[in-house]
Design an enzyme around this catalytic site. Structure first.
Site, PDB file in Angstrom:
ATOM      1  N   HIS A   6     -13.456   2.208   0.020  1.00  0.00           N
ATOM      2  CA  HIS A   6     -13.421   1.117   1.008  1.00  0.00           C
ATOM      3  C   HIS A   6     -13.937  -0.197   0.401  1.00  0.00           C
ATOM      4  O   HIS A   6     -14.371  -1.090   1.137  1.00  0.00           O
ATOM      5  CB  HIS A   6     -14.302   1.414   2.247  1.00  0.00           C
TER       6      HIS A   6
ATOM      7  N   GLU B 299      -8.218  -5.847   4.894  1.00  0.00           N
ATOM      8  CA  GLU B 299      -8.058  -5.462   3.488  1.00  0.00           C
ATOM      9  C   GLU B 299      -6.845  -6.134   2.858  1.00  0.00           C
ATOM     10  O   GLU B 299      -6.875  -6.516   1.688  1.00  0.00           O
ATOM     11  CB  GLU B 299      -7.957  -3.926   3.386  1.00  0.00           C
TER      12      GLU B 299
ATOM     13  N   ARG C 263      -2.525  -2.102  -3.493  1.00  0.00           N
ATOM     14  CA  ARG C 263      -3.735  -1.328  -3.283  1.00  0.00           C
ATOM     15  C   ARG C 263      -3.683  -0.119  -4.210  1.00  0.00           C
ATOM     16  O   ARG C 263      -2.708   0.638  -4.183  1.00  0.00           O
ATOM     17  CB  ARG C 263      -3.819  -0.852  -1.842  1.00  0.00           C
TER      18      ARG C 263
ATOM     19  N   ASN D 178       0.879  -1.176   0.000  1.00  0.00           N
ATOM     20  CA  ASN D 178       0.000   0.000   0.000  1.00  0.00           C
ATOM     21  C   ASN D 178       0.912   1.220   0.000  1.00  0.00           C
ATOM     22  O   ASN D 178       1.449   1.607   1.039  1.00  0.00           O
ATOM     23  CB  ASN D 178      -0.891  -0.039   1.249  1.00  0.00           C
TER      24      ASN D 178
ATOM     25  N   ARG E 236     -13.876  14.895   8.169  1.00  0.00           N
ATOM     26  CA  ARG E 236     -14.610  15.225   6.930  1.00  0.00           C
ATOM     27  C   ARG E 236     -16.087  15.458   7.228  1.00  0.00           C
ATOM     28  O   ARG E 236     -16.671  14.748   8.045  1.00  0.00           O
ATOM     29  CB  ARG E 236     -14.488  14.071   5.929  1.00  0.00           C
TER      30      ARG E 236
END
Ligand code: ADP
Length: 400
Positions: free
Chosen positions: A182, A386, A93, A7, A243
């Site tokens: 996601h 993940e 990723r 990643n 956010r």
């Protein structure tokens, strides 16, 4: 077959070496401050092996970082594999696959070009992901590389779910639509949920709540994402750590005019100074908010309420969208750890057949059914993974 999962960020790179068939993690770690003063962390998962913690290693580019990872993995004393031959493939990723990718793919020159074409959709992430891929290609020639996209799982959404009600040419010409993020996490937990329910994924309706620093809720019908709360960017949906989540676009004009803000300053506020951090004025971390609320800070309580309420509303919306739901999944930092927030979110849902088991809901960080035995809708706690999902996809592709 062992898979190296990468990643890559602009100045950092997370890695794991794992066996997707058994789920066994052999080693993991992190390269930080690439291009600055290189810090290397290596955590072998085999007893008797010694790791490294933020050790100084020269990493002018991502290529030296990947080389440091490989050197550590095959190190005679503290490595976890005998040689590079024991790495079957590398899974990367990649944040944005646009409309070009609806599943993971073997990386070819055309794929690299298509990922490049998606840079305008993810200007911070895709270039870094590409750098990681190119570094692997140069450091380990002959080892296949696979791209696993955050957006791919959501490409099954129907147009009524992904279209914005804007002039159509913005979709046709500019690709403005809901993409969702996601996806790797939602796909992984949906697969585990079907297994826990003892049913085929094709036969179940699931609502997956990935609640962390960034949060998204996804409706998964028959194993396919049919709607999701993040949108064109990861700014949309429920309020998050910093956010804002969804808001009335008219607010932008009002605040920009009133305070003389330009669009970059406004977006910076929406991405970095809003969410539960903005409402509470305390922290973006839900643990801090709970503590502050217990000490009497009402705004911290309001921030958590706003978040939980936002998730609960989406669960109701997605049950309506799918015409029912068999199970609700909680995952990621908040979903896996905060029994109080799971309870608060699910407590408003008795009307649709969700009955929690307060005792079972005390579970943390491990797979558990947390609804009552007689609850028509099951509620599941499923730690996301993940990296394992990336490794599973990668192995499936290289095995053909
Ligand atoms: P990211 O989106 O960065 O991957 P994570 O999934 O790791 O985030 O989630 C991080 C968040 O999880 C933290 O901001 C914190 O608010 C939350 N969290 C972790 N442990 C707990 C806990 N015990 N109770 C409530 N929230 C928690």
């Amino acid at each position: 077959m062992n898979i190296l999962v990468i990643n890559a960020g602009s100045s950092s790179l997370k890695y794991q070496l794992l066996d997707p068939d058994t789920g066994k993690l052999l080693a993991k770690g992190l390269c930080e401050r690439i291009g600055i003063d290189g810090k290397f962390t290596y955590k072998p998962q085999i007893s008797g092996k010694t790791g490294k913690d933020a050790a100084d290693v020269s990493m002018p580019t991502h290529a030296e970082a990947i080389q440091a990872v490989l050197d550590a993995l095959v190190d005679r004393e503290n490595g976890v594999i005998g040689s590079m031959k024991e790495i079957g493939a590398v899974g990367h990723r990649v944040v944005h696959g646009g409309e070009a990718f609806n599943k993971s793919v073997l990386i070819t020159d055309e794929v690299l070009k298509a990922i490049e074409d998606c840079i305008p959709l993810a200007p911070l992430h895709n270039p870094a992901n590409l750098t990681g891929i190119r570094a692997c290609q140069s450091v380990c020639p002959g080892v296949p590389n696979v791209a696993v996209f955050d957006t791919a799982f959501h490409q099954t959404m129907p147009p009524k779910a992904y279209m914005y009600a804007l002039p159509y040419e913005y979709y046709e010409k500019d690709k403005v639509r809901r993409y969702g993020f996601h996806g790797t996490s939602h796909k992984y937990v949906a697969g585990r949920a079907a297994a826990m329910l003892g049913k085929k994924i094709e036969d179940v309706k699931l609502i997956s709540c990935h609640l962390g620093n960034g949060s998204s809720v996804t409706a998964v019908d028959g194993g396919k994402s049919v709607d999701t709360s993040m949108g064109f960017t990861p700014l949309a949906g429920v309020p998050m750590g910093t956010r804002s989540g969804d808001l009335d676009a008219g607010i932008l004009q009002y605040l920009m005019n009133k305070y003389g803000l330009n669009i970059d300053e406004m977006l910076n506020i929406l991405n970095k100074k809003s969410g539960v951090q903005g409402v509470s004025g305390v922290s973006s971390d839900f643990r801090d908010l709970t503590e502050a609320f217990q000490k009497g800070n009402a705004r911290a309580g309001l921030a958590v309420d706003l978040f939980n309420y936002g998730v609960r509303k989406l669960i109701g919306a997605y049950a309506a969208a799918m015409g029912g739901v068999d199970a609700i999944i909680f995952t990621a930092g908040v979903g896996e750890n905060s029994a109080a927030q799971r309870m608060d979110i699910a407590s408003g849902l008795e009307f649709m057949g969700v009955k929690m088991d307060p005792e079972a809901n005390k579970a943390r960080g491990k797979e558990a059914v947390i609804s009552a035995a007689d609850s028509p809708v099951k509620v599941l706690l499923i730690p996301t993974n993940e990296e394992l999902m990336i490794a599973m996809d990668t192995a499936a592709i290289v095995k053909g």
